[in-house]
Motif scaffolding. Structure first.
Motif, PDB file in Angstrom:
ATOM      1  N   LEU A 150       0.754  -1.276   0.091  1.00 16.42           N
ATOM      2  CA  LEU A 150       0.012  -0.118  -0.136  1.00 16.42           C
ATOM      3  C   LEU A 150       0.659   1.303   0.006  1.00 16.42           C
ATOM      4  O   LEU A 150       0.534   2.205  -0.773  1.00 16.42           O
ATOM      5  CB  LEU A 150      -0.934  -0.157   1.123  1.00 16.42           C
ATOM      6  N   PRO A 151       1.889   1.358   0.963  1.00 24.15           N
ATOM      7  CA  PRO A 151       2.951   2.535   0.781  1.00 24.15           C
ATOM      8  C   PRO A 151       3.517   2.441  -0.708  1.00 24.15           C
ATOM      9  O   PRO A 151       3.593   3.935  -1.177  1.00 24.15           O
ATOM     10  CB  PRO A 151       3.913   2.404   1.648  1.00 24.15           C
ATOM     11  N   ASP A 152       3.865   1.563  -1.243  1.00 22.65           N
ATOM     12  CA  ASP A 152       4.414   1.707  -2.655  1.00 22.65           C
ATOM     13  C   ASP A 152       3.670   2.052  -3.431  1.00 22.65           C
ATOM     14  O   ASP A 152       3.688   2.915  -4.493  1.00 22.65           O
ATOM     15  CB  ASP A 152       4.807   0.045  -3.096  1.00 22.65           C
ATOM     16  N   SER A 153       2.125   1.731  -3.527  1.00 26.78           N
ATOM     17  CA  SER A 153       0.905   2.217  -4.501  1.00 26.78           C
ATOM     18  C   SER A 153       0.909   3.638  -4.363  1.00 26.78           C
ATOM     19  O   SER A 153       0.793   4.356  -5.156  1.00 26.78           O
ATOM     20  CB  SER A 153      -0.262   1.319  -4.147  1.00 26.78           C
ATOM     21  N   GLY A 154       1.021   3.997  -3.013  1.00 28.34           N
ATOM     22  CA  GLY A 154       0.803   5.640  -2.706  1.00 28.34           C
ATOM     23  C   GLY A 154       1.916   6.316  -3.344  1.00 28.34           C
ATOM     24  O   GLY A 154       1.745   7.565  -4.036  1.00 28.34           O
ATOM     25  N   SER A 155       3.145   5.920  -3.122  1.00 30.34           N
ATOM     26  CA  SER A 155       4.462   6.495  -3.799  1.00 30.34           C
ATOM     27  C   SER A 155       4.176   6.629  -5.339  1.00 30.34           C
ATOM     28  O   SER A 155       4.702   7.457  -6.017  1.00 30.34           O
ATOM     29  CB  SER A 155       5.620   5.799  -3.196  1.00 30.34           C
ATOM     30  N   ILE A 156       3.762   5.600  -6.024  1.00 33.18           N
ATOM     31  CA  ILE A 156       3.843   5.264  -7.451  1.00 33.18           C
ATOM     32  C   ILE A 156       2.719   6.557  -7.836  1.00 33.18           C
ATOM     33  O   ILE A 156       2.826   7.436  -8.884  1.00 33.18           O
ATOM     34  CB  ILE A 156       3.263   4.073  -8.045  1.00 33.18           C
ATOM     35  N   GLN A 157       1.763   6.552  -7.195  1.00 31.10           N
ATOM     36  CA  GLN A 157       0.535   7.580  -7.571  1.00 31.10           C
ATOM     37  C   GLN A 157       1.200   8.952  -7.471  1.00 31.10           C
ATOM     38  O   GLN A 157       1.042   9.978  -8.263  1.00 31.10           O
ATOM     39  CB  GLN A 157      -0.671   7.381  -6.698  1.00 31.10           C
ATOM     40  N   GLU A 158       1.821   9.168  -6.107  1.00 28.62           N
ATOM     41  CA  GLU A 158       2.579  10.581  -6.093  1.00 28.62           C
ATOM     42  C   GLU A 158       3.466  11.014  -7.345  1.00 28.62           C
ATOM     43  O   GLU A 158       3.332  12.012  -7.717  1.00 28.62           O
ATOM     44  CB  GLU A 158       3.365  10.525  -4.798  1.00 28.62           C
ATOM     45  N   MET A 159       4.243   9.769  -7.766  1.00 28.49           N
ATOM     46  CA  MET A 159       5.130  10.192  -8.801  1.00 28.49           C
ATOM     47  C   MET A 159       4.363  10.419 -10.216  1.00 28.49           C
ATOM     48  O   MET A 159       4.945  11.233 -10.895  1.00 28.49           O
ATOM     49  CB  MET A 159       6.228   9.079  -8.926  1.00 28.49           C
ATOM     50  N   GLU A 160       3.441   9.403 -10.346  1.00 30.46           N
ATOM     51  CA  GLU A 160       2.968   9.561 -11.638  1.00 30.46           C
ATOM     52  C   GLU A 160       2.030  10.886 -11.780  1.00 30.46           C
ATOM     53  O   GLU A 160       2.002  11.314 -12.815  1.00 30.46           O
ATOM     54  CB  GLU A 160       1.931   8.309 -11.885  1.00 30.46           C
ATOM     55  N   VAL A 161       1.363  11.333 -10.822  1.00 30.78           N
ATOM     56  CA  VAL A 161       0.786  12.680 -10.438  1.00 30.78           C
ATOM     57  C   VAL A 161       1.662  13.846 -10.770  1.00 30.78           C
ATOM     58  O   VAL A 161       1.339  14.817 -11.554  1.00 30.78           O
ATOM     59  CB  VAL A 161      -0.101  12.643  -9.315  1.00 30.78           C
ATOM     60  N   GLU A 162       2.778  13.667 -10.146  1.00 31.47           N
ATOM     61  CA  GLU A 162       3.852  14.766 -10.434  1.00 31.47           C
ATOM     62  C   GLU A 162       3.960  14.857 -11.800  1.00 31.47           C
ATOM     63  O   GLU A 162       4.185  16.071 -12.476  1.00 31.47           O
ATOM     64  CB  GLU A 162       4.864  14.493  -9.669  1.00 31.47           C
ATOM     65  N   ARG A 163       4.488  13.626 -12.540  1.00 27.08           N
ATOM     66  CA  ARG A 163       4.857  13.585 -14.099  1.00 27.08           C
ATOM     67  C   ARG A 163       3.557  14.287 -14.811  1.00 27.08           C
ATOM     68  O   ARG A 163       4.035  15.068 -15.790  1.00 27.08           O
ATOM     69  CB  ARG A 163       5.276  12.309 -14.259  1.00 27.08           C
ATOM     70  N   LEU A 164       2.520  13.708 -14.546  1.00 29.72           N
ATOM     71  CA  LEU A 164       1.154  14.256 -15.401  1.00 29.72           C
ATOM     72  C   LEU A 164       1.026  15.650 -14.897  1.00 29.72           C
ATOM     73  O   LEU A 164       0.623  16.516 -16.059  1.00 29.72           O
ATOM     74  CB  LEU A 164       0.179  13.521 -14.989  1.00 29.72           C
TER      75      LEU A 164
END
Length: 540
Positions: free
Chosen positions: A99-113
């Motif tokens: 779950l923390p990994d999922s949250g981290s991925i979402q933060e990185m992908e949203v930052e890129r977007l």
């Protein structure tokens, strides 16, 4: 009699977003709280408001740790849920990392977007939840062992059964006190594992039930039945051919279970000399952490089985943790095995390795298991010759291979065997977690049972059924309770929405412009498109 209702908030006509809400009078319980994966139409559901009040949910039961069954738990807690999250010990341990990994991925992908949106003048997008939100969610985990009844809320008790899918995966048996002579008995299959799985025992579950909610991912799709040695022989053949081609062998694999299964078999094949001793890169910090969890449960009861005493060790295994270590792998152009998440090529470091290897004619991409419609993995499996990765156009010249021998799901025949062992079912069988063709094939086979066949229901997204007297009855839906209109729902279920059409059109336009004979031909093509768009907008 206490009114009992069951609502399907996910995995209805599709294979992701598993989430079922059981209402027992004024008490509400969720079974699973998963993230939608696939094309953009279906993934957009992750950002929408909940179709219920999270603060009124009394408890959540989780079948297993895969993100399509657990990935929205932090969003639920962020919205006010404060009750227990029941799961097996194995699932609880995996969720500590996933779950923390999922949250981290979402933060990185949203930052890129958001960087792209700002350059294009678009708006700012917020992640569904953050890594910290996921950490906050973990405090609610309540581990319960397989086989032991426990109270969930007033009048409801539950028991976990080993589903044979991944470490800790469970089918969930529920007994609901209805005020009648006997409780209502329900079983949620979760994801059912196949026979002869590399690391898991075979699935178990009770019989003599009222309502069974059953997955159907591989309905209509039988697979060859291979024992452990036969499975390793098939893998060895693929690895040998890929290395003989001279390039890298890139394997998109889920960080949980699939990576560990591959490592166990590759380690065994190298140890007995069947395949060459080559570097094996596991380029996934999550997979590295998850492998340590598997080692903890190695050879335990309800844990994992393996043919070797230390299946995840070896001098040629290289677990990368940092971005710098991952980038160094790009310098390796041949003779290595690269395993990275995600298994459907939708996120994570695998996309970088695909960009680096797809265009190489001596490279091999080995797809392991199911590829959901609309994902990059599904496009590669279908034979697309050009794909878009992180906004870039990439030619597909590598060999694309597919193996389903590591599937975590029971195939068509194994699903029927599992269901046979659940009979009699006094009420109804509700088929979920499958595409329409898969559900239809499984339904057709069940119908051939005739006198033994239970009533079969195929729920749609957000449909609610009354379970009075164990005979489900569809309740009337309001427009407000429907998150997708019928056209969007059809597109989402098909796995091919307008976003896919748009991406393909852009690739076609780029190809036409690039291969046109002259600039004059290019201008003519663009003007023709402008006229068509003008007519569509009603301005021409």
């Amino acid at each position: 009699m206490i009114p009992i209702q069951l609502t399907f908030h996910g995995a209805a006509g599709t294979v992701t977003g598993s989430c079922y809400r059981l209402d027992i009078g004024d008490r509400h319980v969720l079974v699973d709280c998963g993230m939608f994966q696939g094309d953009k139409t279906i993934k957009q559901l992750n950002y929408q408001p909940w179709p219920f009040d999270p603060r009124r949910i009394a408890a959540v039961l989780v079948t297993h740790a895969h993100i399509d069954h657990s990935g929205l738990l932090p969003k639920l807690v962020k919205a006010g849920y404060a009750g227990p999250i029941y799961a097996t010990p194995g699932t609880s341990d995996l969720l500590q990392f996933m779950l923390p990994d999922s949250g981290s991925i979402q933060e990185m992908e949203v930052e890129r977007l958001n960087r792209r949106n700002q350059r294009r003048g678009g708006g700012i997008v917020q992640p569904i939840y953050t890594e910290q939100d996921a950490q906050d969610c973990l405090r609610l985990l309540a581990a319960r062992d397989f086989g032991s009844w426990f109270d969930v809320t007033g009048g409801l008790r539950a028991r976990f059964w080993n589903a044979g899918h991944i470490l800790g995966a469970a089918s969930i048996e529920l007994e609901v006190e209805t005020g009648g002579a006997r409780p209502l008995r329900l079983l949620f299959s979760g994801d059912i594992g196949p026979e002869h799985k590399a690391l898991q025992q075979e699935a178990m579950a009770p019989s003599d039930l009222d309502i069974v909610v059953m997955e159907s991912t591989y309905g209509g799709r039988p697979r060859p039945k291979l024992d452990d040695s036969q499975r390793r022989a098939v893998l060895a053949e693929e690895v040998t051919a890929a290395l003989a081609a001279g390039g890298n062998l890139v394997i998109p694999a889920f960080a949980v279970e699939r990576t560990q299964e591959l490592l166990a078999d590759l380690t065994r094949l190298i140890a007995d000399g069947t395949i060459k001793r080559v570097p094996i890169f596991v380029d996934s910090p999550l997979a590295t952490r998850i492998t340590s969890v598997f080692a903890k449960y190695l050879h335990q009861e309800n844990g994992i089985k393996a043919g070797a005493a230390r299946p995840f060790d070896g001098g040629n295994l290289r677990f990368t943790r940092t971005v710098q270590e991952s980038m160094q792998i790009e310098q390796v152009t041949g003779g290595a095995i690269i395993i990275a998440a995600s298994g459907m090529c939708e996120a994570g470091r695998i996309r970088h390795h695909l960009k680096n290897n797809l265009w190489r004619s001596n490279a091999t991409i080995l797809l392991i298991g199911y590829q959901a419609p609309g994902t990059l993995g599904a496009l590669l499996e279908k034979g697309e010759r050009v794909v878009r990765i992180q906004g870039d156009e990439v030619a597909v010249r590598a060999h694309i291979r597919k193996l389903e021998i590591y599937s975590g799901h029971a195939d068509h025949d194994e699903l029927l065997d599992w269901l046979t062992n659940r009979l009699p079912i006094h009420g109804s069988l509700m088929l979920t977690h499958g595409e329409p063709d898969a559900i239809g094939a499984l339904h057709a086979s069940i119908a051939l049972w005739r006198e033994r066949a239970p009533q079969v229901i195929v729920p749609k997204l957000d449909e609610t059924y009354s379970l009075a007297k164990a005979q489900p009855r569809l309740m009337k839906m309001t427009q407000q309770s429907r998150r997708l209109d019928r056209y969007a729902e059809t597109e989402a279920i098909s796995g091919h929405d307008w976003h896919n059409d748009y991406a393909r059109l852009m690739l076609q336009v780029q190809h036409q412009l690039r291969t046109a004979k002259s600039d004059l031909d290019r201008r003519r093509l663009l003007k023709k498109m402008q006229r068509i768009l003008g007519r569509g907008a009603g301005t021409d």
